[in-house]
Scaffold this active site. Structure first.
Site, PDB file in Angstrom:
ATOM      1  N   LYS A  56      25.966 100.566  24.480  1.00 36.11           N
ATOM      2  CA  LYS A  56      26.455  99.594  23.494  1.00 36.11           C
ATOM      3  C   LYS A  56      27.634 100.183  22.715  1.00 36.11           C
ATOM      4  CE  LYS A  56      22.802 101.198  20.427  1.00 36.11           C
ATOM      5  NZ  LYS A  56      21.371 101.083  20.131  1.00 36.11           N
ATOM      6  N   TYR A  87      47.588 109.983  -1.982  1.00 32.33           N
ATOM      7  CA  TYR A  87      47.245 108.929  -2.944  1.00 32.33           C
ATOM      8  C   TYR A  87      46.309 109.433  -4.037  1.00 32.33           C
ATOM      9  CZ  TYR A  87      49.006 105.356   0.318  1.00 32.33           C
ATOM     10  OH  TYR A  87      49.784 104.587   1.139  1.00 32.33           O
TER      11      TYR A  87
END
Ligand code: PLP
Length: 403
Positions: A61, A291
């Site tokens: 998956k 940042y």
């Protein structure tokens, strides 16, 4: 450009050939290398662990845990997988396009509007309720198909599965409803690697149900419970199918319960993850980096700007925390990870150059960063790290030639 389409041995050989060309390699800013030999060997270790009579359902998956579903399915088909486990019908369809007729178990619940497609694809559905059983039965009769159903028992996971008190009634329903075949009965451990006592309780509940099935004379072809952690901790109780995910890819689940039985050899991570150095600069004491200025240089230092960020799946949680390998040395992330770029402290690395490779997951020299270690630095688990590597990261396959 890295190849993105095609399947099977021919495709794998093509990728290997392309990799020989350094021009291809130069084009990469952030890429993952998938070692197919490691995958093949991991599957052999699993086979060795469970013996020849237990079937291996490999869980693929989420794009085969980020490794690339089509390529991994093709490789596993040639390496001893018996059954595939998926989370949705798109994944099932992709597998069946690689190899028609392979048994595929849908591990998730089927939505009402997916039931016909599941039957048309011939996928084995997971059934947890009477309503699901009836819906599959109705559609199977209408389409003149047979639904090979796996009934899931909730022995303590508390997610999918029928409650223990209703399990016998549901199994009787499945046995009686037209168009249904009781192909499997299974359960899922909530904490196989960490809580042995609870796992034993779950197994006892499951075994009680299996004993009842024996008593009423019902033989179910596939009985399964073990995920990767249970496979390692739980020798001798694999029933007749096992469902490993993480271990197939060579990543060890966290194990507090200990690994039982003889040491089964070494699982090897199939995936390594790389980016490059885009810029190197000297920064002065007091300089704010990235940042928010969460990192302020305390001294003169050398910093490299890497060509990977959270847009590639390198989580922002690694800001000021995670490490990468450059020229065999560990370099810490400084400042916030940004979408496309990440800063690392390379003050201690000799001979560093723009264009150098940085290892995000994998080995370099005698150092290694595992998916598990990276996950720990992000406050998460290896499963989330692997499935979080985004589409922007080219997947490059090595070791396909022997397939
Ligand atoms: C994902 C999944 C697995 C595989 O789990 P791993 O811990 O990766 O081995 C097995 N069974 C079910 C039902 C799953 O959803």
């Amino acid at each position: 450009m890295p190849p993105t389409a095609g399947t099977g041995a021919e495709f794998l050989a093509g990728v290997s050939a392309a990799l020989q060309s350094s021009a291809v390699k130069q084009a990469y800013r952030c890429w993952a290398e998938i070692d197919l030999t490691a995958l093949r060997e991991n599957l052999a270790l699993l086979r060795n662990r469970v013996g020849p009579s237990v079937r291996i359902l490999t869980v693929v998956k989420a794009d085969a845990y980020g490794h690339g579903l089509k390529q991994i399915a093709a490789l596993l088909m040639q390496s001893g997988t018996d059954i595939f486990g998926v989370a949705n019908l798109g994944e099932a369809e992709a597998i069946l396009n690689v190899g028609r007729g392979w048994p595929v178990l849908m591990l998730g619940a089927s939505l009402p509007d997916e039931i016909e497609l599941a039957l048309r694809l011939g996928v084995m559905p997971t059934v947890s309720s009477r309503e699901e059983a009836q819906a599959f039965s109705g559609a199977a009769v209408r389409l003149q198909k047979r639904a090979k159903v796996h009934v899931k028992i909730d022995t303590g996971m508390g997610r999918l599965g029928v409650a223990m008190k209703d399990a016998r009634a549901l199994i009787r329903d499945v046995l009686q409803l037209p168009g249904l075949v009781l192909e499997g009965v299974y359960t899922h451990y909530a904490d196989a690697g960490e809580d042995l006592a609870f796992s034993r309780l779950q197994r006892r509940r499951f075994s009680d149900l299996l004993r009842w099935l024996g008593q009423i004379g019902v033989r179910v072809p596939m009985i399964h419970a073990s995920n990767s952690a249970a496979l390692l901790s739980d020798a001798g109780s694999h029933f007749n199918v096992v469902r490993p995910g993480l271990l197939v890819y060579g990543v060890m689940p966290p194990m507090r319960t200990g690994i039982s039985g003889a040491v089964i050899g070494r699982f090897r991570p199939a995936l390594s993850w790389f980016c490059r150095i885009g810029l190197i600069k000297e920064v002065e004491p007091g300089a704010r980096l990235s940042y928010g200025g969460t990192f302020v240089a305390a001294r003169k230092m050398r910093v490299a700007v890497l060509t990977a960020g959270y847009g590639d799946g390198y989580f922002r949680a690694g800001s000021n925390r995670s490490e990468v390998l450059i020229r065999g040395r560990r370099c810490r992330v400084v400042g916030r990870v940004t979408m496309d770029q990440t800063l690392v402290d390379v003050s201690e690395v000799d001979g560093i150059e723009v264009g150098d490779v940085a290892v995000l997951i994998g080995r370099q020299g005698d150092q290694e960063i595992t998916a598990t270690a990276l996950a720990e630095s992000w406050g998460t688990i290896a499963w989330e790290v692997l499935t979080g590597i985004t589409y922007r990261v080219a997947r490059v396959y090595r070791g396909g030639e022997a397939a």
